[in-house]
Design a protein around this motif. Structure first.
Motif, PDB file in Angstrom:
ATOM      1  N   SER A  14       1.254  -1.040  -0.062  1.00 44.99           N
ATOM      2  CA  SER A  14       0.236   0.376  -0.138  1.00 44.99           C
ATOM      3  C   SER A  14       0.906   1.534  -0.004  1.00 44.99           C
ATOM      4  O   SER A  14       2.231   1.415  -0.126  1.00 44.99           O
ATOM      5  CB  SER A  14      -0.650  -0.440   1.439  1.00 44.99           C
ATOM      6  OG  SER A  14      -0.040   0.296   2.214  1.00 44.99           O
ATOM      7  N   ILE A  16       3.123   4.415  -0.025  1.00 44.29           N
ATOM      8  CA  ILE A  16       4.046   5.153  -0.857  1.00 44.29           C
ATOM      9  C   ILE A  16       4.910   3.667  -1.121  1.00 44.29           C
ATOM     10  O   ILE A  16       5.715   3.415  -2.068  1.00 44.29           O
ATOM     11  CB  ILE A  16       5.252   5.383   0.216  1.00 44.29           C
ATOM     12  CG1 ILE A  16       4.448   7.054   0.616  1.00 44.29           C
ATOM     13  CG2 ILE A  16       6.131   5.859   0.245  1.00 44.29           C
ATOM     14  CD1 ILE A  16       5.311   7.698   2.567  1.00 44.29           C
ATOM     15  N   ASP A  64       5.711 -10.665   8.469  1.00 45.66           N
ATOM     16  CA  ASP A  64       5.049  -9.212   9.748  1.00 45.66           C
ATOM     17  C   ASP A  64       6.243  -9.017  10.808  1.00 45.66           C
ATOM     18  O   ASP A  64       7.273  -9.339  10.309  1.00 45.66           O
ATOM     19  CB  ASP A  64       4.381 -10.170  10.579  1.00 45.66           C
ATOM     20  CG  ASP A  64       3.469  -9.114  11.869  1.00 45.66           C
ATOM     21  OD1 ASP A  64       4.177  -7.874  12.339  1.00 45.66           O
ATOM     22  OD2 ASP A  64       2.885  -8.971  12.581  1.00 45.66           O
ATOM     23  N   MET A  65       6.872  -7.650  10.090  1.00 50.97           N
ATOM     24  CA  MET A  65       7.903  -7.129  10.557  1.00 50.97           C
ATOM     25  C   MET A  65       8.402  -7.649  12.455  1.00 50.97           C
ATOM     26  O   MET A  65       9.495  -6.656  12.245  1.00 50.97           O
ATOM     27  CB  MET A  65       8.571  -5.292   9.979  1.00 50.97           C
ATOM     28  CG  MET A  65       8.166  -5.368   8.852  1.00 50.97           C
ATOM     29  SD  MET A  65       9.574  -6.267   8.211  1.00 50.97           S
ATOM     30  CE  MET A  65      11.033  -5.547   8.323  1.00 50.97           C
ATOM     31  N   ASN A  91      10.680   0.497   4.220  1.00 52.59           N
ATOM     32  CA  ASN A  91       9.367   1.113   4.625  1.00 52.59           C
ATOM     33  C   ASN A  91       8.611   0.612   5.665  1.00 52.59           C
ATOM     34  O   ASN A  91       7.296   1.719   5.808  1.00 52.59           O
ATOM     35  CB  ASN A  91       8.672   1.527   2.778  1.00 52.59           C
ATOM     36  CG  ASN A  91       7.058   1.502   2.923  1.00 52.59           C
ATOM     37  OD1 ASN A  91       6.952   2.988   2.640  1.00 52.59           O
ATOM     38  ND2 ASN A  91       5.850   0.949   2.963  1.00 52.59           N
ATOM     39  N   TYR A 155       5.712   8.021  18.325  1.00 52.64           N
ATOM     40  CA  TYR A 155       5.933   7.572  16.950  1.00 52.64           C
ATOM     41  C   TYR A 155       6.967   8.763  16.682  1.00 52.64           C
ATOM     42  O   TYR A 155       8.013   8.572  16.003  1.00 52.64           O
ATOM     43  CB  TYR A 155       4.658   8.400  16.204  1.00 52.64           C
ATOM     44  CG  TYR A 155       5.129   8.383  14.365  1.00 52.64           C
ATOM     45  CD1 TYR A 155       4.647   6.909  13.430  1.00 52.64           C
ATOM     46  CD2 TYR A 155       5.038   9.704  13.737  1.00 52.64           C
ATOM     47  CE1 TYR A 155       4.751   7.085  12.265  1.00 52.64           C
ATOM     48  CE2 TYR A 155       5.384   9.659  12.574  1.00 52.64           C
ATOM     49  CZ  TYR A 155       5.226   8.241  11.832  1.00 52.64           C
ATOM     50  OH  TYR A 155       5.684   8.522  10.398  1.00 52.64           O
ATOM     51  N   ILE A 188       1.325  13.061   3.941  1.00 51.89           N
ATOM     52  CA  ILE A 188       0.698  12.734   2.729  1.00 51.89           C
ATOM     53  C   ILE A 188       0.327  11.269   2.802  1.00 51.89           C
ATOM     54  O   ILE A 188      -0.667  11.020   3.699  1.00 51.89           O
ATOM     55  CB  ILE A 188       2.573  11.259   2.458  1.00 51.89           C
ATOM     56  CG1 ILE A 188       3.826  12.607   2.540  1.00 51.89           C
ATOM     57  CG2 ILE A 188       2.287  10.805   1.364  1.00 51.89           C
ATOM     58  CD1 ILE A 188       4.603  13.560   1.638  1.00 51.89           C
ATOM     59  N   THR A 190      -2.170   9.179   2.334  1.00 56.41           N
ATOM     60  CA  THR A 190      -2.321   7.634   2.285  1.00 56.41           C
ATOM     61  C   THR A 190      -2.863   6.628   3.268  1.00 56.41           C
ATOM     62  O   THR A 190      -3.840   7.795   3.907  1.00 56.41           O
ATOM     63  CB  THR A 190       0.136   6.633   2.409  1.00 56.41           C
ATOM     64  OG1 THR A 190      -0.024   7.344   3.768  1.00 56.41           O
ATOM     65  CG2 THR A 190       0.602   7.394   1.666  1.00 56.41           C
ATOM     66  N   ARG A 195      -5.266   3.701   9.362  1.00 53.47           N
ATOM     67  CA  ARG A 195      -5.294   2.422   9.888  1.00 53.47           C
ATOM     68  C   ARG A 195      -4.809   2.841  11.731  1.00 53.47           C
ATOM     69  O   ARG A 195      -4.782   1.486  11.863  1.00 53.47           O
ATOM     70  CB  ARG A 195      -3.701   2.227   9.256  1.00 53.47           C
ATOM     71  CG  ARG A 195      -4.272   1.285   8.150  1.00 53.47           C
ATOM     72  CD  ARG A 195      -2.954   0.857   7.247  1.00 53.47           C
ATOM     73  NE  ARG A 195      -1.922   0.958   6.707  1.00 53.47           N
ATOM     74  CZ  ARG A 195      -3.166   1.139   5.095  1.00 53.47           C
ATOM     75  NH1 ARG A 195      -4.219  -0.303   5.387  1.00 53.47           N
ATOM     76  NH2 ARG A 195      -2.454   1.090   3.910  1.00 53.47           N
TER      77      ARG A 195
HETATM   78  P1  NAD Z   1       0.372   2.539   4.270  1.00 53.46           P
HETATM   79  O1  NAD Z   1      -0.431   2.546   5.886  1.00 53.46           O
HETATM   80  O2  NAD Z   1       0.003   2.528   3.309  1.00 53.46           O
HETATM   81  O3  NAD Z   1       2.168   2.159   4.521  1.00 53.46           O
HETATM   82  C1  NAD Z   1       2.810   1.375   5.711  1.00 53.46           C
HETATM   83  C2  NAD Z   1       3.391  -0.099   4.921  1.00 53.46           C
HETATM   84  O4  NAD Z   1       3.685  -0.650   6.019  1.00 53.46           O
HETATM   85  C3  NAD Z   1       1.687  -0.782   5.033  1.00 53.46           C
HETATM   86  O5  NAD Z   1       1.548  -1.846   3.891  1.00 53.46           O
HETATM   87  C4  NAD Z   1       1.472  -2.357   6.211  1.00 53.46           C
HETATM   88  O6  NAD Z   1       0.344  -2.938   6.109  1.00 53.46           O
HETATM   89  C5  NAD Z   1       3.077  -2.043   6.565  1.00 53.46           C
HETATM   90  N1  NAD Z   1       3.250  -2.329   8.182  1.00 53.46           N
HETATM   91  C6  NAD Z   1       3.186  -2.048   8.953  1.00 53.46           C
HETATM   92  N2  NAD Z   1       2.646  -2.483  10.142  1.00 53.46           N
HETATM   93  C7  NAD Z   1       3.927  -3.967   9.042  1.00 53.46           C
HETATM   94  C8  NAD Z   1       3.902  -5.221  10.391  1.00 53.46           C
HETATM   95  N3  NAD Z   1       4.301  -5.380  11.069  1.00 53.46           N
HETATM   96  N4  NAD Z   1       5.158  -5.728   8.920  1.00 53.46           N
HETATM   97  C9  NAD Z   1       4.599  -5.634   8.024  1.00 53.46           C
HETATM   98  N5  NAD Z   1       4.099  -4.576   7.145  1.00 53.46           N
HETATM   99  C10 NAD Z   1       3.583  -3.831   7.941  1.00 53.46           C
HETATM  100  O7  NAD Z   1       0.988   4.362   4.680  1.00 53.46           O
HETATM  101  P2  NAD Z   1       2.210   5.313   4.148  1.00 53.46           P
HETATM  102  O8  NAD Z   1       1.811   6.315   4.318  1.00 53.46           O
HETATM  103  O9  NAD Z   1       3.068   4.631   3.201  1.00 53.46           O
HETATM  104  O10 NAD Z   1       3.629   4.628   4.673  1.00 53.46           O
HETATM  105  C11 NAD Z   1       5.401   4.202   4.536  1.00 53.46           C
HETATM  106  C12 NAD Z   1       5.972   4.422   5.444  1.00 53.46           C
HETATM  107  O11 NAD Z   1       6.515   6.115   5.632  1.00 53.46           O
HETATM  108  C13 NAD Z   1       5.760   4.530   6.512  1.00 53.46           C
HETATM  109  O12 NAD Z   1       7.161   4.068   7.824  1.00 53.46           O
HETATM  110  C14 NAD Z   1       5.832   5.864   8.156  1.00 53.46           C
HETATM  111  O13 NAD Z   1       5.714   5.673   9.183  1.00 53.46           O
HETATM  112  C15 NAD Z   1       6.592   7.047   6.651  1.00 53.46           C
HETATM  113  N6  NAD Z   1       6.204   7.869   7.124  1.00 53.46           N
HETATM  114  C16 NAD Z   1       4.291   8.485   5.747  1.00 53.46           C
HETATM  115  C17 NAD Z   1       3.650   9.879   6.133  1.00 53.46           C
HETATM  116  C18 NAD Z   1       2.484   9.742   5.926  1.00 53.46           C
HETATM  117  O14 NAD Z   1       2.082  11.105   5.966  1.00 53.46           O
HETATM  118  N7  NAD Z   1       1.703   9.040   5.253  1.00 53.46           N
HETATM  119  C19 NAD Z   1       4.342  10.631   6.559  1.00 53.46           C
HETATM  120  C20 NAD Z   1       5.907  10.918   7.137  1.00 53.46           C
HETATM  121  C21 NAD Z   1       6.356   8.543   6.930  1.00 53.46           C
END
Ligand code: NAD
Length: 254
Positions: A14, A16, A64-65, A91, A155, A188, A190, A195
């Motif tokens: 999903s 990014i 699962d991480m 990511n 966080y 961003i 997403t 979630r």
């Molecule tokens: P997202 O929720 O779409 O993506 C995060 C992904 O990580 C998801 O696919 C989720 O299933 C996966 N994930 C979470 N826990 C997990 C686990 N235990 N094992 C395996 N996979 C796991 O959101 P995103 O915005 O695309 O986030 C991607 C990265 O960008 C994250 O690290 C997030 O912290 C960072 N980020 C996002 C934003 C924002 O505003 N969207 C801002 C700053 C940083």
């Protein structure tokens, strides 16, 4: 640009991660996509195959991480399949709100385990292979690693740890030819906030407030983070390591 490069992306089902997978696919990368949701991961893989000039099919690994055996399996399957690893995109991550007054130890552990511990272990297992290819790592941090915000305490701590992890590992591996960088997105669009339990109305308020404090006057798109990841992972960034690159419409400078 990434022809014959093996690129491993965690949390690729999903947001990014999915967008980044698609962009690497356009550049002919050989992809490893990991995630927890098989259906979504396979959809992303299908899209990657469609846009890949050579119709390369990504290797998909359900992991699962938070599970050490899953993380070990990611590296084992990657090396069994491709025999090497060039680029690691750390990511996967979760966002949850909470202050010092209401963040339980269990919630703290959950955020730190996902955003830092799992990533630490995967990186540790990946490094011997990255040393062989003189590859590189890009970590998904956050503006929350660079500056403080109220009510997202664990966080913020997790992303600040990730930034320091990036700098320390970059320092250790630079003489050995492996680069390590991070991108630090602002807000961003997403599903990460949904979630965390945020509803539509709360999200609207959150976005409106964010627009006011991001100097650029809007929130970001996943593709704007992807382009920074692609740059840092490319040879164009060959003299950049230990960097934490804000992709936040100027928020870090405000
Ligand atoms: P997202 O929720 O779409 O993506 C995060 C992904 O990580 C998801 O696919 C989720 O299933 C996966 N994930 C979470 N826990 C997990 C686990 N235990 N094992 C395996 N996979 C796991 O959101 P995103 O915005 O695309 O986030 C991607 C990265 O960008 C994250 O690290 C997030 O912290 C960072 N980020 C996002 C934003 C924002 O505003 N969207 C801002 C700053 C940083």
């Amino acid at each position: 640009m990434f022809s014959n490069k093996v690129v491993l992306i965690t949390g690729a089902s999903s947001g990014i991660g999915a967008d980044t997978a698609e962009e690497f696919a356009k550049h002919e990368a050989k992809l490893v996509l990991t995630g927890r949701n098989e259906e979504n991961l396979l959809k992303v893989a299908e899209r990657c195959t469609e846009v890949s000039p050579k119709s390369l099919r990504p290797l998909c690994i359900i992991a699962d991480m938070n599970k050490e055996t899953d993380i070990e399996n990611i590296i084992k399957k990657t090396i069994d399949h491709y025999k090497k690893l060039d680029i690691l995109i750390n990511n996967a991550g979760i966002f949850e709100s909470g202050s010092i007054e209401n963040t339980s130890l269990a919630q703290y552990d959950k955020i730190m385990n996902t955003n830092v511990r799992g990533l630490y272990y995967l990186t540790m297992l990946a490094v011997p292979f990255l040393l062989e290819t003189k590859g590189n790592i890009v970590n998904l941090s956050s503006i929350a690693g660079l500056r403080s915000f109220p009510n997202i305490l664990a966080y913020c701590i997790s992303k600040a740890s990730l930034d320091q992890f990036t700098r320390c590992v970059a320092l250790e591996l630079a003489p050995k030819g492996v680069r390590v960088n991070a991108v630090n997105p602002g807000l961003i669009k997403t599903n990460i906030h949904f979630r965390s339990g945020m509803n539509e109305q709360e999200y609207e308020v959150f976005v409106e407030k964010a627009k006011q404090v991001h100097p650029i006057g809007r929130v970001g798109e996943a593709r704007e983070v992807t382009s920074a990841i692609i740059f840092l992972a490319s040879d164009g960034a060959s003299n950049i390591t230990g960097a934490t690159l804000p992709v936040d419409g100027g928020r870090h400078a405000s």
